[in-house]
Every structure is written in structure tokens, then in C-alpha cells.
Design a protein around this motif. Structure first.
Motif, mmCIF file in Angstrom:
data_model
loop_
_atom_site.group_PDB
_atom_site.id
_atom_site.type_symbol
_atom_site.label_atom_id
_atom_site.label_comp_id
_atom_site.label_asym_id
_atom_site.label_seq_id
_atom_site.Cartn_x
_atom_site.Cartn_y
_atom_site.Cartn_z
ATOM 1 N N GLY A 214 -5.560 -21.583 7.109
ATOM 2 C CA GLY A 214 -6.194 -20.936 6.879
ATOM 3 C C GLY A 214 -7.417 -20.207 7.122
ATOM 4 N N THR B 68 -8.667 -19.626 2.410
ATOM 5 C CA THR B 68 -6.968 -19.618 2.240
ATOM 6 C C THR B 68 -6.649 -21.859 2.490
ATOM 7 O OG1 THR B 68 -6.342 -18.427 4.358
ATOM 8 C CG2 THR B 68 -6.573 -17.550 2.519
ATOM 9 N N HIS C 220 -8.886 -24.222 1.619
ATOM 10 C CA HIS C 220 -9.150 -23.711 0.139
ATOM 11 C C HIS C 220 -8.229 -24.726 -0.208
ATOM 12 C CE1 HIS C 220 -8.709 -21.447 -3.410
ATOM 13 N NE2 HIS C 220 -7.680 -21.801 -3.831
#
Length: 489
Positions: A89, A98, A102
Motif C-alpha cells: 500500500g 493503505t 495501514h
């Protein structure tokens, strides 16, 4: 004179007490509101005042940090960004985080309490620990083989180690460079707009966030249900399956692309993907047993995380018999992620047991000390071991003599299943090409890898089973990469 001194001292004590009360009120009662105020930039400044921890693949960091010298000092950098974007991500000072960036943010940013040697002292001093590292399960050779195999085509590949659930490859194309989104300047805003406006959706992780009709690859699940139910006891015995097959309660007839499907044996029907045989088998199995079979493999599971969330694969449980027939050949409302179909292949390879897939092997402190490890995940038995033995035999036949011959690897045992997923108005769209498979080396005790490949824009004649021509070579390259590498552990 002493009376005035006492009064002054008492007044000073009163002022000190008021100051302490006010400080406590601000920090304890009002602290959360100030901390969450959008105008308060201190948390953001603190977040980027030190380098972020690393994400590692095969012992090598695929992320880094660049000192900009600005107020938000460190920006994220990526090595081979498009290759690993579906896994890492991005970390953006403007647009957040993301995927692994994340899900493992607290470790990577240094805010996880497990990183602290003395957590209470850190709470008192408000000190920030150096960011920890995230060690992934990816095999770099398999990841590169998957990404290069897809090339300029739109699709996804997932590879799993059947005996553990370790994810060895997760590729999605088209991809993007997450480093373009790291900062907060005009170039980042322009890249964000361009990527979001792109109709090809390069930031979509098709491996785990996109579901597709699985087509004939779902026949592995249907075959497992029929064998477990005892509807088929001899793989070579004829089945009572007309061609064409009229869907129960309708005037609609289901036909086959292949020839010789009338009353075909399960072996022939699996090898040449006879729709009529599997549709009738599913109706005979019944919706309850089909639902339980699909659920066992992982369908309709809304809680799967690897550690980031996965779109649930679905098998509609509120269907009539005609809809059940279509659902059980991977059509109607049946939808699956490539990860889910890799789990199906892995269950066959692992004696009918499914291991929960995972992407993070362990997290460590910057110096290498262990913070957390994946640990052992209990298996889930989704079919009888003898059923898995028969399915492995059927899948090997597909590769040796049937539509999956392009996945054959000299010196290895390979099983597979092709699939073509129809879509579009009146099934007018170019079929999605599927291939699910597993491979075991000559000297291996167990299957080393299970793979699922989907290619969205597969170029194939309408009469062809495009999974064998388009998706199978990609799966072969990934399996070869894993078989060449040293086994984990």
C-alpha cells in the motif's frame, strides 16, 4: 512582618494549586479534544519526525524513508514500488495509509507499546520509539514471476503455501508507484487525481479486493461436495447427466463447450469441464450441502484479514434448484477473489485442510528483537482426506491430458483446473480466464505451492477455454519460482 510573609506564601501556594488544577484539566479532560483538533499539527509533525520502519521481502527492505528537511521531515520511499504496491500500500502525508502500511502502522510508526522497553517511562516522557520492521511471507522470486507473467494485462495472482497458509505472492495489474503519493505537495495531489480517475483502477488490489465469477474453477468445490456426499464413488463410472441439461423448473437448457459430456464420468467431466455434469451433481447434492461445502472453503466469510481486510467471496444460499445449478458451475451470483480460489486449490493439496492465509511472518524492533510472530494457525477440515486424494488425481489429469497442459512442470507433480468466467450483458464481454493449481516437487513431502490466476482481458475465441492458454502459463512460472527456492523453515 511575618504575617505578611505567611499571607504571600499562602497566596503563592493557592496560585500554584490553581496552575496544577488547570494543567491537569487541560491534559486529562481537554487533552483528547485538543489532540483531535484539525488545527493541531503536533501529532502529524511528530509522526514524520523520524524514519518509518521497514517492510521486508526475502530479508530485503522494499521501503525506505527520505529526509526532506521540511516540517514533515521524512517521506516514504519504495523499491520496486509497482511490484509490491498490492502488499505494501502507501503512506501519504496527505492521503493516509493503505494495506500493510495501514494494518501495521503502529509498529512501523513506532507507536506500538510492544516496541518500548519501558512502556511506563515512555508514557511519562512521551518519547517515541524507533519504527519497527514488518517481515512478510512473500517469496520475491514468486512475486516477480506473478507480476511479470501478468505483464500489461489486467488481472491478479495469489500463491499460498498449502501446509501453513503463508502467502508467497500477491500481484495485481495494472499497478502504480506508491512513492508518488508519499509527500503533500502539488505533485502528490496531481498523482492522486490521475490514479483515481484512471479507468483501469491501478490502486485496486484485485487479488483480495475484487471478486469475479469463478467459472469452472468452482467445480473443484462442487466435486468435493459430490464426493463427500457419496453421489460419486467411481471416478470413471458414467453419470446420469443429459446433454443439454434442462435447468429444473425452467425451459432453459444448459449446454457444454466440450463434446462427449452426455453421461460423462466425473473424470472426463472434470478434465474437459462439462457444465451439465456439475450442474446436475449440484442439484442432486442440494443447497444445504453445497452451502456448507462452500462455507468450509471460505466463501461467505466476512471476517477474513491477512492482516488487512479481504472482500468476502460469496455463494448465494437463497436459491432455487435452477439457480443452484448455475451457482455451482461458478455462474449466477457466485463470486470469488483470487485469494479465495488459491485457498480452494490449497485445500485439495493439503489433504482437505484449509489454513488461514497470512502475509506477515513477524514484526521486529529496529535492532531485530522479536515483537510478534505469526504463530500456528489451526487448520479447518473442509472435505474428507480421501476426497482430497481423488480431487488431486482429477486435477493432475487436467494438467497431464486436459485443458491445463500448459501448466505442466517437468519433474514435478502439478494439478490444475481451468475456468472461463462469462460476464457483460448477455455474456458478451471477453471471458475472464482463470486457472487454479498446486505443485509438488520430486523430493517434497507435501505440495509446496497453490496458485490462483485471473486475467480480465484474456484474448480467446469464444469456443476456447481461455484459462488454459492465458492463465495457466502464469501459474506455471509462479510454481516454478517457488519450487526452485529453498523451503521455508
Amino acid at each position: 512582618m511575618s504575617r505578611y510573609i505567611r499571607h504571600a506564601a499562602a497566596f503563592c501556594v493557592l496560585l500554584l494549586g490553581a496552575l496544577l488544577v488547570n494543567t491537569a484539566w487541560l491534559q486529562v479532560l481537554q487533552g483528547p479534544s485538543y489532540g483531535g483538533n484539525p488545527a493541531n499539527r503536533r501529532p502529524t509533525i511528530a509522526r514524520y519526525e523520524q524514519p518509518r520502519g521497514q517492510i521486508l521481502v526475502g530479508g530485503r527492505a522494499v521501503t525506505g524513508s527520505r529526509d526532506t528537511g521540511e516540517q514533515l521531515r521524512y517521506e516514504r520511499t519504495y523499491t520496486d514500488g509497482p511490484l509490491y504496491a498490492p502488499v505494501t500500500g502507501f503512506v501519504s502525508q496527505r492521503y493516509g495509509t493503505t494495506f500493510l502500511e495501514h494494518a501495521e502502522d503502529r509498529v512501523l510508526a513506532g507507536t506500538d507499546p510492544m516496541l518500548a522497553g519501558f512502556p511506563l517511562w515512555n508514557d511519562f516522557t512521551r518519547a517515541r520509539n524507533p519504527g519497527g520492521n514488518v517481515v512478510t511471507t512473500l517469496d520475491p522470486a514468486a512475486q516477480r514471476a506473478a507480476f511479470q507473467g501478468l505483464g500489461t494485462r489486467k488481472g491478479a495472482v495469489v500463491a499460498i503455501e498449502p501446509t501453513t497458509g503463508r502467502i508467497l505472492a500477491m500481484a495485481s495489474t495494472p499497478s502504480y508507484d506508491p512513492g508518488e503519493l508519499s509527500g503533500n505537495g502539488p505533485a502528490v495531489a496531481a498523482a492522486w487525481a490521475r490514479l483515481n480517475d484512471d479507468p483501469e483502477k491501478p490502486m485496486l488490489n484485485r487479488a483480495v479486493r475484487q471478486t469475479y465469477p469463478p467459472g469452472s474453477t468452482f467445480k473443484v468445490v462442487t466435486a468435493a461436495a459430490a464426493l463427500d456426499a457419496g453421489l460419486v464413488t467411481d471416478l470413471d463410472a458414467p453419470t446420469d447427466s443429459p446433454d443439454p441439461y434442462r435447468l429444473p423448473g425452467t425451459r432453459t437448457s444448459l449446454a457444454n463447450e466440450a463434446e462427449g459430456c452426455e453421461n460423462a464420468s466425473l473424470r472426463y467431466a472434470f478434465e474437459w469441464s462439462c457444465n451439465t455434469v456439475f450442474a446436475k451433481l449440484a442439484v442432486d447434492v442440494g443447497v444445504d450441502r453445497m452451502r456448507e461445502a462452500a462455507r468450509g472453503f471460505g466463501f461467505n466469510d466476512e471476517g477474513l484479514r491477512i492482516p488487512f481486510s479481504v472482500a468476502p467471496s460469496t455463494f448465494d444460499t437463497h436459491v432455487d434448484r435452477a439457480q443452484l445449478a448455475l451457482s455451482s458451475i461458478g455462474q449466477y451470483n457466485t463470486r470469488a477473489t483470487p485469494l479465495q480460489m488459491a485457498m480452494v486449490a490449497a485445500a485439495v493439496a493439503n489433504d482437505g485442510q484449509v489454513r488461514a492465509p497470512y502475509l506477515v511472518e513477524r514484526t521486529t524492533r529496529r535492532g531485530g528483537g522479536l515483537v510478534s510472530a505469526a504463530g500456528s494457525r489451526p487448520p479447518r477440515q473442509v472435505m474428507r482426506p480421501q476426497t482430497a486424494v481423488r480431487l488431486r488425481e482429477l486435477m493432475c489429469d487436467v494438467v497431464a491430458d486436459g485443458t491445463g497442459h500448459n501448466a505442466a512442470i517437468p519433474g514435478a507433480t502439478v494439478g490444475g483446473k481451468t475456468g472461463t468466467a462469462q460476464h457483460g450483458v448477455g455474456n458478451s464481454g471477453t471471458p475472464y480466464a482463470w486457472f487454479v493449481s498446486w505443485a509438488q516437487g520430486r523430493d517434497d513431502m507435501d505440495a509446496r505451492v497453490a496458485v490462483a490466476v485471473v486475467v480480465e482481458d484474456a484474448s480467446a475465441r469464444r469456443g476456447d477455454i481461455s484459462g488454459g492458454g492465458t492463465a495457466a502459463p502464469i501459474a506455471k512460472a509462479v510454481m516454478q519460482a517457488v519450487l526452485r527456492s529453498r523451503p521455508a523453515g
